[in-house]
Design a protein around this motif. Sequence first.
Motif, short mmCIF file in Angstrom:
data_model
loop_
_atom_site.label_atom_id
_atom_site.label_comp_id
_atom_site.label_asym_id
_atom_site.label_seq_id
_atom_site.Cartn_x
_atom_site.Cartn_y
_atom_site.Cartn_z
N GLY A 62 0.78 -1.33 -0.06
CA GLY A 62 -0.02 -0.12 -0.02
C GLY A 62 1.01 1.13 0.10
O GLY A 62 2.23 1.07 -0.06
N ALA A 63 0.12 2.44 -0.14
CA ALA A 63 0.80 3.75 0.21
C ALA A 63 0.16 4.79 1.01
O ALA A 63 -1.17 4.31 1.04
CB ALA A 63 0.94 4.42 -1.42
N ASP A 64 0.99 5.29 1.65
CA ASP A 64 0.42 6.27 2.75
C ASP A 64 1.28 7.49 2.45
O ASP A 64 2.30 7.92 3.01
CB ASP A 64 0.91 5.87 4.02
CG ASP A 64 0.17 6.65 5.40
OD1 ASP A 64 -0.46 7.57 4.84
OD2 ASP A 64 0.68 6.51 6.42
N GLY A 65 0.51 8.49 1.64
CA GLY A 65 1.16 9.58 1.07
C GLY A 65 2.33 9.53 0.37
O GLY A 65 2.09 8.82 -0.59
N LEU A 68 5.76 4.39 1.15
CA LEU A 68 5.30 2.85 0.91
C LEU A 68 4.85 2.10 2.01
O LEU A 68 5.84 2.42 3.01
CB LEU A 68 6.40 2.37 -0.23
CG LEU A 68 6.26 2.88 -1.54
CD1 LEU A 68 7.28 2.31 -2.26
CD2 LEU A 68 5.28 3.31 -2.33
N VAL A 69 3.88 1.13 1.99
CA VAL A 69 3.76 0.42 3.10
C VAL A 69 4.29 -1.12 2.57
O VAL A 69 3.87 -1.62 1.77
CB VAL A 69 2.53 0.18 3.42
CG1 VAL A 69 2.23 -0.68 4.87
CG2 VAL A 69 1.88 1.71 3.96
N GLY A 73 4.71 -4.30 7.38
CA GLY A 73 4.24 -2.92 7.87
C GLY A 73 5.09 -1.63 8.02
O GLY A 73 4.66 -0.75 8.46
N GLN A 74 6.23 -2.00 7.82
CA GLN A 74 7.08 -0.91 7.63
C GLN A 74 6.91 0.01 6.69
O GLN A 74 6.45 -0.16 5.62
CB GLN A 74 8.68 -1.15 7.79
CG GLN A 74 9.30 -1.75 6.44
CD GLN A 74 9.31 -3.34 6.48
OE1 GLN A 74 8.17 -3.97 6.91
NE2 GLN A 74 10.08 -3.98 6.04
N ARG A 75 7.15 1.60 6.61
CA ARG A 75 6.87 2.52 5.96
C ARG A 75 8.18 3.13 5.53
O ARG A 75 9.22 3.44 6.16
CB ARG A 75 5.97 3.62 6.38
CG ARG A 75 4.58 3.15 6.47
CD ARG A 75 3.72 3.77 7.54
NE ARG A 75 2.34 3.94 7.30
CZ ARG A 75 1.65 2.87 7.78
NH1 ARG A 75 2.12 1.72 8.23
NH2 ARG A 75 0.25 2.59 7.38
#
Length: 157
Positions: A62-65, A68-69, A73-75
């Motif tokens: 996924g992406a959070d702003g 990347l996720v 769970g690390q970003r």
Amino acid sequence: MKFAAQRVLGCDLHVWTAHTGLDTAPIGRFLSRPPAQPALDDGRYRAALAAGRPDRRPIFTGADGARLVWPAGQREKADAIVLATGYRPDLPCLAGLDGALDADGNPRHREGLATGVQGLAFVGPEWQRSLSSNSLRGVGRDAERIARRLAAQLARQ
């Protein structure tokens, strides 16, 4: 991953496939299971992968702003994301359409038109029509052909 020489007899392999007509020959319909295409390489990609460059990982979840996720769970901040040609289809969204996918999850099609679902088409599968179907050299040509064929199907309805 398999690699093939980028240059053959002093010329880029793409020049040879274009010159011989292999790039555009519609032989995809005769292949029951398309052969995997190797990565063309002059040796640099193979050496980089062997040395751990680039940092090769499974795809992000996924992406959070701008971050990347990753699966654990690390970003991580990303400046850019490039999804390039040559990847395998992942089409669970079509699983409910009877006849759209084969048992391996690959599109069921003949030269890009779905064989089991009217009005469904694909562009970019390996050997859709020719060797270059899954590359930037061939996908445009295949997309134009698919658009014409879908328009003709719709006109007959």
